[in-house]
Scaffold this active site. Structure first.
Site, PDB file in Angstrom:
ATOM      1  N   ASP A   1       7.390  16.041  -0.156  1.00 31.46           N
ATOM      2  CA  ASP A   1       8.038  15.071   0.742  1.00 31.46           C
ATOM      3  C   ASP A   1       8.672  14.063  -0.255  1.00 31.46           C
ATOM      4  O   ASP A   1       9.882  13.736   0.350  1.00 31.46           O
ATOM      5  CB  ASP A   1       6.760  14.057   1.190  1.00 31.46           C
ATOM      6  CG  ASP A   1       5.880  14.930   2.305  1.00 31.46           C
ATOM      7  OD1 ASP A   1       6.499  15.846   2.858  1.00 31.46           O
ATOM      8  OD2 ASP A   1       4.774  14.528   2.562  1.00 31.46           O
TER       9      ASP A   1
ATOM     10  N   ARG B   1      -7.051  20.895   8.616  1.00 31.46           N
ATOM     11  CA  ARG B   1      -8.065  20.273   9.188  1.00 31.46           C
ATOM     12  C   ARG B   1      -8.814  21.475  10.182  1.00 31.46           C
ATOM     13  O   ARG B   1      -9.975  21.560  10.105  1.00 31.46           O
ATOM     14  CB  ARG B   1      -7.836  18.932  10.009  1.00 31.46           C
ATOM     15  CG  ARG B   1      -7.523  17.954   8.991  1.00 31.46           C
ATOM     16  CD  ARG B   1      -7.402  16.588   9.839  1.00 31.46           C
ATOM     17  NE  ARG B   1      -6.107  16.770  10.738  1.00 31.46           N
ATOM     18  CZ  ARG B   1      -5.227  16.454  10.361  1.00 31.46           C
ATOM     19  NH1 ARG B   1      -4.643  15.878   9.208  1.00 31.46           N
ATOM     20  NH2 ARG B   1      -4.098  16.464  11.342  1.00 31.46           N
TER      21      ARG B   1
ATOM     22  N   SER C   1      -7.031  21.032   0.141  1.00 34.31           N
ATOM     23  CA  SER C   1      -7.057  21.488  -1.279  1.00 34.31           C
ATOM     24  C   SER C   1      -6.307  20.418  -1.924  1.00 34.31           C
ATOM     25  O   SER C   1      -5.421  19.864  -1.393  1.00 34.31           O
ATOM     26  CB  SER C   1      -6.596  22.871  -1.413  1.00 34.31           C
ATOM     27  OG  SER C   1      -5.330  22.886  -1.192  1.00 34.31           O
TER      28      SER C   1
ATOM     29  N   ASP D   1       1.083  21.152   8.421  1.00 37.26           N
ATOM     30  CA  ASP D   1       0.075  21.741   7.926  1.00 37.26           C
ATOM     31  C   ASP D   1      -1.050  20.926   7.543  1.00 37.26           C
ATOM     32  O   ASP D   1      -2.028  21.473   7.391  1.00 37.26           O
ATOM     33  CB  ASP D   1       1.030  21.862   6.212  1.00 37.26           C
ATOM     34  CG  ASP D   1       1.525  20.579   5.597  1.00 37.26           C
ATOM     35  OD1 ASP D   1       0.889  19.615   6.213  1.00 37.26           O
ATOM     36  OD2 ASP D   1       2.070  20.352   4.495  1.00 37.26           O
TER      37      ASP D   1
ATOM     38  N   ASP E   1       2.295  19.055  -1.058  1.00 40.32           N
ATOM     39  CA  ASP E   1       2.761  18.172   0.283  1.00 40.32           C
ATOM     40  C   ASP E   1       3.437  16.956  -0.452  1.00 40.32           C
ATOM     41  O   ASP E   1       4.582  16.775   0.357  1.00 40.32           O
ATOM     42  CB  ASP E   1       1.401  17.903   0.934  1.00 40.32           C
ATOM     43  CG  ASP E   1       2.153  17.310   2.155  1.00 40.32           C
ATOM     44  OD1 ASP E   1       2.858  17.859   3.183  1.00 40.32           O
ATOM     45  OD2 ASP E   1       1.532  15.972   2.662  1.00 40.32           O
TER      46      ASP E   1
END
Length: 223
Positions: A78, A61, A67, A56, A74
């Site tokens: 995690d 990139r 964002s 992702d 994210d």
């Protein structure tokens, strides 16, 4: 009068990296649903979700779709997935407190870092240019090193999960048995142990550095 563009900007929720993030959540749900009945399938699904974590970032990139929402999604994904795995390991091994302490360190370190970055007006928690610690700069400044530490930690936890023995709940005994396995298994175990150790040291440094930033903010605000 300017005409509105016919090309609609996609909602942040529908950015490709964020869609991958939703997919990761689904995979993790399935993985933990089968963790007791099928350890191998759990390991495959969990690691695939972890692999998508790097995917992702690449898409963000590539298509300029980074964002704030994606960064938070994210990190939360995690932290929650790692926390759940550590909670599982705390049930398989004794002393289970070791894994709960690691869980606490991981969440506390990243929360402090995220919040201190917000207070400092930074757009990313990975911006550590103003820190004086070289190891923290190396971690966030060089993707291969960060990848090694992160992958090593997750793989170590997966290995411990796969080798958990109902007959022996001692963490030291299982680690000793791993050193008696094939040369490849021993190599993987030692390599991941090194990366894991570095990751924990970095977590402590990050927590202290971020806590210092919060204190500095308080002192400036009090003047």
């Amino acid at each position: 009068m300017a005409q509105p563009s016919s090309k609609k900007t996609p909602s942040v929720y529908l950015y490709i990296p964020n869609i991958i993030g939703y997919f990761r959540i689904i995979i993790n749900f399935i993985a933990f649903a089968v963790c007791y009945s099928n350890r191998v399938l759990f390991a495959i699904l969990y690691f695939f979700s972890f692999f998508c974590d790097g995917l992702d970032g690449w898409f963000a990139r590539k298509f300029n779709q980074a964002s704030t929402f994606g960064a938070v999604l994210d990190m939360v994904t995690d932290r929650v997935s790692t926390a759940c795995l550590l909670a599982l390991l705390s049930q398989f091994y004794r002393p289970g407190l070791v894994f709960l302490m690691l869980l606490g360190l991981d969440i506390t370190s990243h929360w402090f870092q995220m919040y201190s970055s917000f207070l400092s007006g930074k757009t990313s928690h990975k911006d550590v240019k103003d820190t004086g610690n070289w190891l923290l700069k190396l971690y966030y400044g060089h993707r291969p090193f960060m990848a090694f530490c992160c992958v090593a930690s997750e793989v170590l936890y997966i290995v411990l999960f796969l080798f958990a023995d109902e007959k022996s709940t001692s963490l030291l005994n299982v680690c000793g048995n791993l050193l008696k396995q094939s040369p490849l298994t021993v190599f993987v175990f030692i390599s991941t142990l090194v990366g894991w150790a570095l990751k924990q040291v970095i977590n402590v440094i990050q927590m202290k550095s971020a806590a210092d930033a919060c204190v500095v903010f308080d002192l400036k605000r009090g003047k």
